[in-house]
Design a protein around this motif. Structure first.
Motif, PDB file in Angstrom:
ATOM      1  N   GLN A 290       2.833  -8.608   0.238  1.00  0.00           N
ATOM      2  CA  GLN A 290       2.900  -8.827   1.980  1.00  0.00           C
ATOM      3  C   GLN A 290       2.432 -10.360   2.462  1.00  0.00           C
TER       4      GLN A 290
ATOM      5  N   GLU B 248       1.356 -13.651   4.310  1.00  0.00           N
ATOM      6  CA  GLU B 248      -0.077 -13.836   4.812  1.00  0.00           C
ATOM      7  C   GLU B 248       0.101 -13.452   6.700  1.00  0.00           C
ATOM      8  N   ASN B 249       1.374 -13.203   6.890  1.00  0.00           N
ATOM      9  CA  ASN B 249       1.415 -12.774   8.466  1.00  0.00           C
ATOM     10  C   ASN B 249       1.477 -11.335   8.173  1.00  0.00           C
ATOM     11  N   GLY B 250       1.627 -10.981   7.378  1.00  0.00           N
ATOM     12  CA  GLY B 250       1.319  -9.503   7.374  1.00  0.00           C
ATOM     13  C   GLY B 250       2.725  -8.480   6.638  1.00  0.00           C
ATOM     14  N   ASP B 251       3.314  -9.503   6.887  1.00  0.00           N
ATOM     15  CA  ASP B 251       5.210  -8.984   6.771  1.00  0.00           C
ATOM     16  C   ASP B 251       4.942  -8.179   5.478  1.00  0.00           C
TER      17      ASP B 251
END
Length: 743
Positions: free
Chosen positions: A609, A611-614
């Motif tokens: 995952q 840092e931006n959640g993707d």
């Protein structure tokens, strides 16, 4: 848990299958008492190495001796007796041929694994269902019941013939007594009364002769009907089960039951034949106008002889198909100048035939190949554990003949592996005045001259025995028929259960189906061509489907077998399905799959995952047999590191899909724990410090594609141990990254 412990927990229907292949050649009590020791030895390697086989045989006898000492102290008389018998068997039967016991034990262990795999499968395939239908079982019971009834009828007719013989002897005595009297005495009232009694006795004799002939006729008719219908179907079913077992299917049984039926029918026919001979003897002593014996007996005798001829001809079978001892799981593929074994049985087990039948083995009549070695042997009841009348050829070798031009035939590899041949056997039975010529043949075999042809040759054997129950269609591949996809997938699962101990589940089979067809299809309706299976390259690849699958089997067998048997390798899953499975999982969740683009490769993919959640996925370059020879796959999973952009190495593999902690899944397969790595004082040979390889990959943050692994980074065990003693894991990873940056 040992393999034998798992076997003992099976349902009764599977335990019955296990019981079928344990006999006096390798008694089950030894398998039970020495379970862990037996499973820890490499019997498969010993089956091809006489020196190793001899060592294992000697060690096996030592193990038996130790068990014998133990049970002697316990005063277990029955077990003491059995162990002494087994020890005598091992020393006497296998001392001159130790590889034979290695082959037997290897086959038993393999069959156990196959049965365990079959028991773990939730659904039976169409082929296995057809072989185990209730209709077949009911017919088997009916055949045994009818054979028993026929035997009883023949024995009852024996009593009728004896009664007839006694009655005729009494008539003969009384008639001769009257004939010896003077003429005057014959006219007395008493003699006239005696003559009337003799006439009544003659009428009774006539009635009894007709009754006996009628009963004999009924027995012959019942045998004829049974042989023409149910017994023939039983024999054909057994031959079909043998075909299926040869390509990895369920172990075929039932031959002992068939032998019992054939033997009882033969005994009944010979008994009827003796009854007809007795009637002929009675005929020579007494006949009269309207006597039924001279009218009916010749026809009945002709029918009995006809049935005996047919019964003997059908009873001559190939009990174990031709197979090279070096490749026990690839029967019917024979390499030139390499020995193979084959076993035949006569299902009519009569003591009079022991050592009286000599069998000759030949190869088909195209004159391209000949058989070298001992090709004539006598059938006997001594070599088989169950006392069957059989013969085993163990030293036959196919040899390719030179052409008239002085060189061997030179056909391409595809032509060679699709050319079918047959091993034929002939003999002659002489018994009770009958001379019967017998012939039988093996299932079609494929000849190869190089072991590299083995995979395609085995594909031919699979396709033939899957597609037809014709035992002798040598022109089959002139126009090979299509196969039903559902049956083919079942057979492919058998390749895994029989060869590497674990079959395929429905999800894995779905992936193979899509790979074969290029689409999602109905298993039951889809017909797949031979070319699609074994001749045409997969789209965008330089190899066929079968070559790809065979390479995976070889990889599992030689490098990742324990992990496969434990069920931790998903293996057959597409990249698309892989991402669907992983996308919602905890970062660090990974799964193992076989490479679709490389032959004999296995890779792992994990989810991460950003840092931006993707969610992102990473796959390593497939490991092939060359790299796995240098480092066990379980150790790779334990020690694998990735270096991110900040050059801090870390192991991204945390959970095996769906959520099994990595060390829980693979811990028992690690070659050694990290804290057991040798210290500097252990040293290496000749002044060198031993090294350990740590697999490392580098991942760039701006990359959007799955990343390839780097190389195997060498680090000595002693250095690794010292680092663990004096540095934190973060410091170790920093030290590793520094070494990388300067390399």
């Amino acid at each position: 848990m040992s393999q034998w412990s798992q076997v003992q927990q099976l349902e009764i229907k599977f335990l019955e299958q296990v019981d079928q292949f344990y006999d006096d050649n390798f008694p089950m009590e030894i398998r039970h008492l020495l379970a862990q020791w037996i499973e820890s030895q490499d019997w498969e390697a010993a089956a091809n190495n006489e020196a190793m086989a001899m060592i294992l045989l000697q060690n096996l006898i030592i193990q038996v001796d130790e068990q014998l000492d133990r049970v002697s102290q316990e005063k277990n008389l029955l077990l003491i007796h059995n162990l002494k018998r087994v020890r005598k068997l091992l020393q006497g039967k296998y001392h001159g041929n130790p590889m034979h016991i290695a082959v037997i034990i290897s086959n038993c262990l393999r069959e156990e694994r196959r049965i365990l795999a079959a028991a773990s499968m939730p659904v039976q395939g169409p082929l296995e269902k057809s072989l185990q239908s209730s209709v077949v079982s009911e017919r088997q019971r009916n055949v045994e019941h009818k054979v028993s009834a026929i035997k009883n009828s023949a024995q009852m007719t024996d009593q009728d013939v004896k009664y007839l013989e006694d009655l005729q002897e009494e008539f003969d005595f009384r008639y001769k007594t009257i004939q010896s009297l003077e003429q005057n005495d014959k006219n007395s009232a008493l003699i006239k009364q005696e003559m009337l009694a003799l006439q009544a006795m003659l009428n009774t004799l006539d009635y009894k002769r007709k009754e006996v002939l009628s009963k004999i006729g009924r027995v012959i008719h019942e045998i004829d009907v049974l042989m023409s219908n149910m017994l023939t179907e039983e024999l054909l079913d057994w031959k079909r089960r043998q075909q299926i077992a040869c390509i990895g299917g369920p172990l075929h049984g039932g031959l002992d039951q068939l032998q019992n039926c054939f033997t009882l029918l033969a005994e009944s026919l010979f008994q009827v034949r003796r009854q007809l001979e007795k009637l002929d003897e009675l005929l020579t002593r007494l006949t009269y106008d309207g006597d039924p014996i001279p009218v009916q007996r010749p026809q009945l005798l002709e029918k009995v002889n006809f049935l005996l001829y047919n019964l003997f001809r059908n009873s001559f079978v190939v009990e174990r198909q031709p197979c090279m001892p070096t490749h026990p799981q690839r029967p019917m593929v024979l390499k030139t100048l390499i020995q193979f074994t084959v076993k035949l049985r006569l299902l009519i087990k009569l003591p009079e035939l022991n050592y009286q039948i000599r069998v000759k083995a030949t190869i088909d009549n195209n004159r391209r190949f000949v058989l070298c070695g001992t090709h004539v042997k006598a059938m006997n009841m001594d070599e088989s554990a169950n006392g069957s009348l059989s013969v085993e050829f163990r030293h036959l070798q196919p040899k390719e003949m030179k052409t008239s031009a002085g060189s061997k035939g030179n056909e391409g590899p595809h032509m060679v592996t699709e050319e079918l041949h047959s091993i034929s056997f002939e003999t002659q039975v002489c018994l009770y005045g009958l001379t019967i010529n017998l012939e039988t043949s093996s299932l079609p075999v494929v000849m190869i001259s190089n072991v590299s042809q083995l995979p395609n040759a085995w594909a031919s054997i699979i396709w033939y025995n899957l597609s037809t129950n014709d035992p002798q269609n040598l022109s089959f591949f002139n126009n090979p028929p299509a196969a039903t996809l559902s049956q083919l997938l079942e057979v492919l699962s058998w390749q895994f259960s029989s060869y590497v101990g674990r079959g395929l589940n429905s999800e894995q089979l779905n992936m193979l189906a899509e790979k074969l067809t290029g689409q999602q299809v109905s298993y039951n309706d889809y017909q797949l061509s031979w070319a699609k299976f074994c001749k045409e390259h997969l789209p965008g690849k330089s190899f066929t489907f079968w070559v790809w699958l065979e390479a995976i089997l070889d990889l599992i067998k030689k490098h990742i077998l324990p992990l496969w048997i434990d069920g931790y390798i998903m293996g057959f899953v597409s990249k698309e399905k892989e991402r669907i499975l992983l996308k919602d999982k905890t970062p660090g969740t990974f799964l193992l799959r076989f490479s679709e683009s490389n032959l004999g490769g296995i890779t792992f993919t994990w989810v991460d995952q950003l840092e931006n959640g993707d969610v992102t996925f990473h796959s390593v370059e497939p490991y092939n047999k060359g790299r796995l020879s240098a480092l066990p796959f379980a150790d790779i999973l334990r020690d694998y590191k990735v270096i991110m952009a900040d050059n801090v190495p870390e192991n991204p593999l945390k959970y095996l899909y769906p959520d099994i902690p990595k060390d829980k899944a693979f811990g028992k397969h690690y070659s050694c724990q990290p804290n057991e790595v040798s210290k500097p004082s252990d040293g290496g040979g000749k002044g060198y410090v031993p090294s350990v390889f740590i697999p490392v990959s580098k991942i760039l943050n701006d990359s959007t594609e799955p990343h390839s692994p780097s190389d195997l980074l060498p680090m000595s065990p002693s250095v690794y141990a010292v680092l663990r003693e004096h540095l934190s894991p973060t410091a170790i990873e920093t030290a590793v990254s520094c070494k990388l940056s300067h390399s």
